[in-house]
Design an enzyme around this catalytic site. Structure first.
Site, PDB file in Angstrom:
ATOM      1  N   ARG A  73       0.839  -1.205   0.000  1.00  0.00           N
ATOM      2  CA  ARG A  73       0.000   0.000   0.000  1.00  0.00           C
ATOM      3  C   ARG A  73       0.874   1.256   0.000  1.00  0.00           C
ATOM      4  O   ARG A  73       0.525   2.274  -0.592  1.00  0.00           O
ATOM      5  CB  ARG A  73      -0.946   0.006   1.205  1.00  0.00           C
ATOM      6  CG  ARG A  73      -1.704   1.333   1.383  1.00  0.00           C
ATOM      7  CD  ARG A  73      -2.916   1.181   2.284  1.00  0.00           C
ATOM      8  NE  ARG A  73      -2.630   0.450   3.502  1.00  0.00           N
ATOM      9  CZ  ARG A  73      -2.058   0.974   4.596  1.00  0.00           C
ATOM     10  NH1 ARG A  73      -1.676   2.239   4.612  1.00  0.00           N
ATOM     11  NH2 ARG A  73      -1.862   0.223   5.679  1.00  0.00           N
ATOM     12  N   LYS A 110      -7.932   6.082 -19.495  1.00  0.00           N
ATOM     13  CA  LYS A 110      -8.246   6.575 -20.834  1.00  0.00           C
ATOM     14  C   LYS A 110      -7.038   6.489 -21.773  1.00  0.00           C
ATOM     15  O   LYS A 110      -6.601   5.404 -22.099  1.00  0.00           O
ATOM     16  CB  LYS A 110      -8.801   7.996 -20.715  1.00  0.00           C
ATOM     17  CG  LYS A 110      -9.884   8.160 -19.638  1.00  0.00           C
ATOM     18  CD  LYS A 110     -11.026   7.165 -19.756  1.00  0.00           C
ATOM     19  CE  LYS A 110     -12.238   7.474 -18.891  1.00  0.00           C
ATOM     20  NZ  LYS A 110     -12.049   7.293 -17.446  1.00  0.00           N
ATOM     21  N   TYR A 147     -16.971  16.894 -15.509  1.00  0.00           N
ATOM     22  CA  TYR A 147     -17.372  15.482 -15.585  1.00  0.00           C
ATOM     23  C   TYR A 147     -18.340  15.142 -14.449  1.00  0.00           C
ATOM     24  O   TYR A 147     -18.181  15.581 -13.309  1.00  0.00           O
ATOM     25  CB  TYR A 147     -16.122  14.604 -15.496  1.00  0.00           C
ATOM     26  CG  TYR A 147     -16.371  13.156 -15.233  1.00  0.00           C
ATOM     27  CD1 TYR A 147     -17.214  12.402 -16.042  1.00  0.00           C
ATOM     28  CD2 TYR A 147     -15.761  12.509 -14.160  1.00  0.00           C
ATOM     29  CE1 TYR A 147     -17.455  11.066 -15.791  1.00  0.00           C
ATOM     30  CE2 TYR A 147     -15.990  11.166 -13.900  1.00  0.00           C
ATOM     31  CZ  TYR A 147     -16.842  10.453 -14.715  1.00  0.00           C
ATOM     32  OH  TYR A 147     -17.087   9.130 -14.462  1.00  0.00           O
ATOM     33  N   ASP A 158      -7.363  18.752 -14.735  1.00  0.00           N
ATOM     34  CA  ASP A 158      -7.678  17.393 -15.170  1.00  0.00           C
ATOM     35  C   ASP A 158      -7.279  17.299 -16.646  1.00  0.00           C
ATOM     36  O   ASP A 158      -7.894  17.924 -17.507  1.00  0.00           O
ATOM     37  CB  ASP A 158      -9.175  17.122 -14.991  1.00  0.00           C
ATOM     38  CG  ASP A 158      -9.554  15.688 -15.356  1.00  0.00           C
ATOM     39  OD1 ASP A 158      -8.846  15.061 -16.160  1.00  0.00           O
ATOM     40  OD2 ASP A 158     -10.588  15.200 -14.859  1.00  0.00           O
TER      41      ASP A 158
END
Length: 379
Positions: A46, A195, A98, A170
């Site tokens: 982690r 993406k 978004y 972004d």
């Protein structure tokens, strides 16, 4: 190095232990610590993982930053940056942001005492007018999702920094191939690695990059504490995909520009939202700060035409959420990606019920045109 070389050689592209050209997948949750209480480079995945660290160095290099952090999704990356806010802080976001980002801000952050103002960030005077004493972040999405508005990152950053505010961009729609916000004044750049970075619709990922050690330390603490880290397997897949980023984006850019010009000539199409069209209000700013105009666009069909019939009867454009993969996708934001935004807010911000968003892939351009031609003709 130019980005075409960076995607191959930038960051840590080989294993420092063995010299393997492709870093291996360190599929482990924990590490042997040879001394009780001693300092160990790796303790628990982690917090530390060699495969993820290799990817993070590549992402930082691509965005021309110094510190990169990989997350389990784009929303996890956005949430980590929003973790810089506390009760009483104010946030400025784009009016056509978004839907997932809006949901996070409106339904999760607002009840915690974090206020926000949504404005057209392409208008720097609107950003200036929305500034409050307690404003901490100006959150830009450029090109925006789904109306493809382009914000002048340099101008917006100048306005925000003059008031002592942080700027977050972004960069999902553009990718570092087309746009590098940190070079234009942004403090933090983030994106959904799902993406264009991933590019094959087989990985869910997100990342955050900054040049600031202070901000990096805060993001790292959030990443470690919340635990939404990218797994070794996904880190490996993402680094593999990055090697073809430049080749893919060049084709995405070329195909999308051709499709935008094609759709602008069709009688069934009322409007094309794409910054690469010279008649677009966003064209000059996009040309100034972007290498290419990207593979995303949206369209309005002529009033009265059946949007549902159109998107369901295409053969190559797959009806699906997401974007940036090698295959072409199509969706209706009001029903899919932006359904979480109340309808009255969507309509007020120009996101019509009939708006259609396209992610143009890297298929043969004539095949894509023919698919859209037959779909429009069927209307």
């Amino acid at each position: 190095m130019d980005i075409e070389t960076q995607v191959i050689h930038g960051g840590n592209q080989e294993d420092p232990l063995t010299g393997a050209v492709v870093p291996p997948i360190y599929q482990t949750s924990t590490y042997h610590q040879y001394e009780l209480g001693g300092e160990a480079a790796y303790e628990y995945t982690r917090g530390e993982n060699p495969t993820r660290f290799a990817l993070e160095s590549v992402l930082a290099n691509l965005e021309n930053g110094q510190y990169g952090y990989a997350f389990s999704s784009g929303m996890a990356a956005i949430s980590a940056v929003m973790g810089l806010l506390k009760a009483g802080d104010h946030l400025i976001i784009a009016s056509d942001v978004y839907g997932g980002t809006f949901r996070l801000v409106h339904q999760i952050l607002a009840p915690l005492g974090i206020t926000y103002t949504a404005v057209d960030t392409a208008d720097t005077s609107a950003i200036q007018a929305a500034m409050q004493e307690n404003t901490k972040l100006v959150y830009l999405e450029t090109p925006s999702n789904p109306l493809m508005h382009v914000t002048d990152i340099r101008a917006a950053s100048d306005v925000a920094h003059a008031a002592g505010k942080l700027v977050v961009v972004d960069n999902t729609f553009a990718s570092p191939y087309n746009q590098r916000p940190l070079e234009l004044g942004a403090d933090i750049v983030l994106a959904s690695g799902t993406k264009y970075i991933g590019g094959h619709s087989d990985v869910i990922a997100g990342y955050v990059v900054t040049r600031s050690k202070e901000l990096a330390d805060q993001i790292k603490l959030i990443q470690l504490s919340v635990g939404a880290v990218l797994s070794p397997q996904e880190s490996f897949l993402l680094q593999r995909s990055i090697k073809t980023l430049a080749l893919r984006l060049e084709r995405h850019n070329d195909n999308a520009l051709e499709i935008a010009k094609f759709l602008a000539e069709q009688d069934q199409v009322a409007h094309v939202y794409y910054p690469g069209l010279p008649g677009s209000a966003d064209y000059e700013v996009a040309r100034k700060q972007m290498r290419g105009f990207g593979g995303m666009m949206s369209i309005d069909l002529q009033p009265g035409l059946d949007t549902k019939y159109f998107v369901e009867h295409l053969k190559l454009f797959t009806l699906a959420e997401s974007l940036g993969g090698v295959e072409s996708l199509i969706e209706v934001p009001a029903v899919m990606t932006h359904a979480s935004i109340p309808r009255e807010i969507r309509l007020a911000n120009g996101i019509k019920d009939e708006l259609v968003r396209l992610s143009v892939g890297i298929e043969n351009i004539e095949d894509l045109k023919e698919d859209l031609r037959q779909g429009l003709a069927a209307l």
